[in-house]
Design an enzyme around this catalytic site. Structure first.
Site, PDB file in Angstrom:
ATOM      1  N   HIS A 131       0.845  -1.197   0.000  1.00  0.00           N
ATOM      2  CA  HIS A 131       0.000   0.000   0.000  1.00  0.00           C
ATOM      3  C   HIS A 131       0.885   1.254   0.000  1.00  0.00           C
ATOM      4  O   HIS A 131       0.681   2.173  -0.797  1.00  0.00           O
ATOM      5  CB  HIS A 131      -0.914  -0.042   1.235  1.00  0.00           C
ATOM      6  CG  HIS A 131      -1.764   1.173   1.409  1.00  0.00           C
ATOM      7  ND1 HIS A 131      -3.078   1.229   0.988  1.00  0.00           N
ATOM      8  CD2 HIS A 131      -1.507   2.379   1.955  1.00  0.00           C
ATOM      9  CE1 HIS A 131      -3.575   2.417   1.278  1.00  0.00           C
ATOM     10  NE2 HIS A 131      -2.642   3.136   1.862  1.00  0.00           N
ATOM     11  N   GLU A 132       1.890   1.284   0.862  1.00  0.00           N
ATOM     12  CA  GLU A 132       2.785   2.445   0.938  1.00  0.00           C
ATOM     13  C   GLU A 132       3.561   2.635  -0.367  1.00  0.00           C
ATOM     14  O   GLU A 132       3.702   3.752  -0.861  1.00  0.00           O
ATOM     15  CB  GLU A 132       3.775   2.284   2.100  1.00  0.00           C
ATOM     16  CG  GLU A 132       3.129   2.270   3.485  1.00  0.00           C
ATOM     17  CD  GLU A 132       2.460   3.586   3.839  1.00  0.00           C
ATOM     18  OE1 GLU A 132       2.808   4.619   3.250  1.00  0.00           O
ATOM     19  OE2 GLU A 132       1.557   3.579   4.696  1.00  0.00           O
ATOM     20  N   HIS A 135       1.587   4.392  -2.981  1.00  0.00           N
ATOM     21  CA  HIS A 135       1.538   5.857  -2.854  1.00  0.00           C
ATOM     22  C   HIS A 135       2.773   6.487  -3.502  1.00  0.00           C
ATOM     23  O   HIS A 135       2.690   7.540  -4.131  1.00  0.00           O
ATOM     24  CB  HIS A 135       1.505   6.276  -1.378  1.00  0.00           C
ATOM     25  CG  HIS A 135       0.165   6.154  -0.714  1.00  0.00           C
ATOM     26  ND1 HIS A 135      -0.990   6.681  -1.248  1.00  0.00           N
ATOM     27  CD2 HIS A 135      -0.196   5.578   0.472  1.00  0.00           C
ATOM     28  CE1 HIS A 135      -2.007   6.431  -0.429  1.00  0.00           C
ATOM     29  NE2 HIS A 135      -1.561   5.765   0.618  1.00  0.00           N
ATOM     30  N   GLU A 191      -6.309   6.903  -1.414  1.00  0.00           N
ATOM     31  CA  GLU A 191      -6.320   5.671  -0.614  1.00  0.00           C
ATOM     32  C   GLU A 191      -6.849   4.491  -1.427  1.00  0.00           C
ATOM     33  O   GLU A 191      -6.287   3.402  -1.398  1.00  0.00           O
ATOM     34  CB  GLU A 191      -7.203   5.856   0.626  1.00  0.00           C
ATOM     35  CG  GLU A 191      -6.512   6.602   1.736  1.00  0.00           C
ATOM     36  CD  GLU A 191      -5.137   6.036   2.020  1.00  0.00           C
ATOM     37  OE1 GLU A 191      -5.039   4.878   2.442  1.00  0.00           O
ATOM     38  OE2 GLU A 191      -4.155   6.746   1.807  1.00  0.00           O
ATOM     39  N   ASP A 195      -4.910   1.115  -2.390  1.00  0.00           N
ATOM     40  CA  ASP A 195      -5.457  -0.203  -2.041  1.00  0.00           C
ATOM     41  C   ASP A 195      -5.487  -1.125  -3.261  1.00  0.00           C
ATOM     42  O   ASP A 195      -5.108  -2.292  -3.183  1.00  0.00           O
ATOM     43  CB  ASP A 195      -6.894  -0.065  -1.510  1.00  0.00           C
ATOM     44  CG  ASP A 195      -6.947   0.500  -0.102  1.00  0.00           C
ATOM     45  OD1 ASP A 195      -5.880   0.657   0.519  1.00  0.00           O
ATOM     46  OD2 ASP A 195      -8.063   0.793   0.379  1.00  0.00           O
TER      47      ASP A 195
END
Ligand SMILES: [Zn+2]
Length: 459
Positions: A131-132, A135, A191, A195
């Site tokens: 997930h990080e 980003h 977000e 995801d």
């Protein structure tokens, strides 16, 4: 013979294309949001912030754990679509028991020991990391900063967006990152993208793609009846988060039968962090807020004599013992000596003084309220503790329709500050003034700012 080979090749290529497109057509395609910065800026500015984090956070300093995180991170990065950009990926363990992880633009990833301790297996830790990493790949940090800069109409000098405090004047050009800066507060749509991409990365690297959603569920369980974990203040829960992840897993063809859930290396790393010494208590914040060198006491009271500032379109008078900390064609920041303080992250932020700026787009009396609300929500996005303390009231500034709004925020010197915002409708773009001072000293500064505003003339 050659013709047969040719036909065969074409046929096999067609078959190959058909099988690829049916496998690929189903997964969600992700488009990185608009970004005014270059990927190189992600790397250079992310690195500066990472250096600050390394100085201020307590790292685990455990080569075994860092090596494990690097190995796991690299496995995920190998399946991450960065749009051709080579990031300098770094993975660090932080000696902090709260369940959190964050990645700075450019690929500097920090994982709290609490996140490793809370994960039940490797696929869950891989999930939060995927997930990080997403980003970073989608460049959400600088995309967020781009939106904020654009709304402000001032890309370079105003700390209000990047400094973490309202009137914060930046002493350096370019993006400045402060703790709690806009770069780590993602929007709900960002977000969802992280995801979806994170689920794809898990799937493609052979992990159980449910790992990420399971980890978020765990975080939510933890949050029940307590303060929500820090993770959710940076990564707000989008609607239907778990459903969207499940949907993506279906699009990918379901959970692979041999999906990897755990590893001996994960279990070893988890045991290792559990034996780390407890994090040292953070040093109590100095009673005297940090000031510029040689400025031990509060700044001197604003002088009653004034000097004139001229900008394209307006003039104003400010106390003659204030200096101009920053200025460009969109505005300027004024304050007393010592009015700019270290905001705790090594950056200057305005604690005492007045900021003037201009937002893009023509504004008249009827659209002033909306434009003011937009400015306030941009400020709040960068300053999560900022609150409106007195709703906007109609005023006049140099005969122009204006709104006066009061807000409170964390002061860079500790305690609370008051921010008095005055927005003025102008055909060339809304002009705003922010008068900033610690709450206890605000009255003195309200008078000085009031005198400065009374002297404003538009041309
Ligand atoms: Zn996130």
């Amino acid at each position: 013979m050659s013709a047969a080979v040719g036909r065969f090749s074409i046929l096999s290529i067609l078959l190959l294309l058909a099988s690829c497109s049916s496998a690929l057509a189903q997964r969600s395609q992700l488009k990185a949001p608009w970004n005014m910065y270059s990927p190189e800026t992600d790397i250079t500015e992310g690195k500066k912030f990472a250096n600050q984090v390394e100085k201020q956070a307590q790292l685990c300093h455990d080569p075994k754990v860092d090596a494990y995180l690097t190995q796991l991170g690299s496995r995920l990065v190998a399946r991450l679509n960065t749009n051709g950009v080579q990031y300098p990926w770094e993975f660090h363990c932080v000696n902090d028991r709260s369940i959190n992880a964050f990645a700075l633009p450019g690929g500097y990833v920090f994982i709290n020991r609490g996140a490793i301790e809370a994960a039940d297996n490797e696929s869950q830790l891989a999930g939060v990391m995927a997930h990080e990493l997403s980003h970073v790949a989608l460049r959400h940090g600088t995309a967020q900063a781009s939106k904020a800069s654009f709304a402000q109409g001032a890309a370079g000098i105003f700390g209000s967006i990047f400094g973490g405090t309202t009137g914060g004047a930046l002493l350096t050009q370019g993006i400045t990152l402060g703790a709690g800066s806009a770069l780590l507060h993602y929007s709900r749509s960002a977000e969802t993208q992280a995801d979806v991409m994170g689920t794809q990365v898990l799937f493609d690297s052979g992990y159980d793609p449910r790992g990420m959603a399971q980890f978020f569920e765990k975080l939510q369980e933890e949050a029940k009846g307590k303060n929500p974990p820090e993770f959710f203040s940076d990564h707000p829960n989008p609607d239907h988060r778990l459903e969207r992840v499940d949907e993506e897993i279906q699009k990918l063809g379901g959970i692979p039968p041999n999906a990897r859930k755990d590893s001996a290396e994960f279990e070893a790393a988890k045991r290792e962090v559990m034996t780390l010494p407890a994090p040292a208590k953070p040093a109590p914040r100095a009673a005297t807020p940090p000031r510029e060198p040689g400025q031990g006491a509060p700044p001197p009271a604003p002088s009653e004599k004034s000097v004139t500032y001229r900008q394209s379109g307006l003039t104003l008078q400010y106390p003659d013992n204030w200096k101009q900390y920053a200025s460009d064609e969109n505005g300027a920041t004024f304050g007393p000596p010592g009015g700019v303080m270290d905001d705790g992250s090594g950056h200057g932020a305005l604690a005492y003084g007045l900021t003037v700026g201009r937002a893009k787009g023509s504004v008249d009396a009827s659209s002033l309220g909306d434009a003011t609300q937009r400015l306030i929500s941009d400020l709040q996005q960068a300053n999560p503790n900022m609150k409106v303390t007195r709703q906007s009231q109609n005023v006049k500034l140099n005969e122009q329709p204006a709104l006066s709004t009061y807000l409170s925020n964390d002061s860079p010197g500790g305690g609370l500050e008051t921010d008095w915002l005055v927005t003025v409708a102008r055909p060339e773009g809304m002009v705003y003034f922010v008068c900033t001072a610690p709450q206890v000293e605000f009255e003195t500064y309200r008078k000085a700012c009031g005198a400065a505003l009374d002297g404003v003339r538009f041309r």
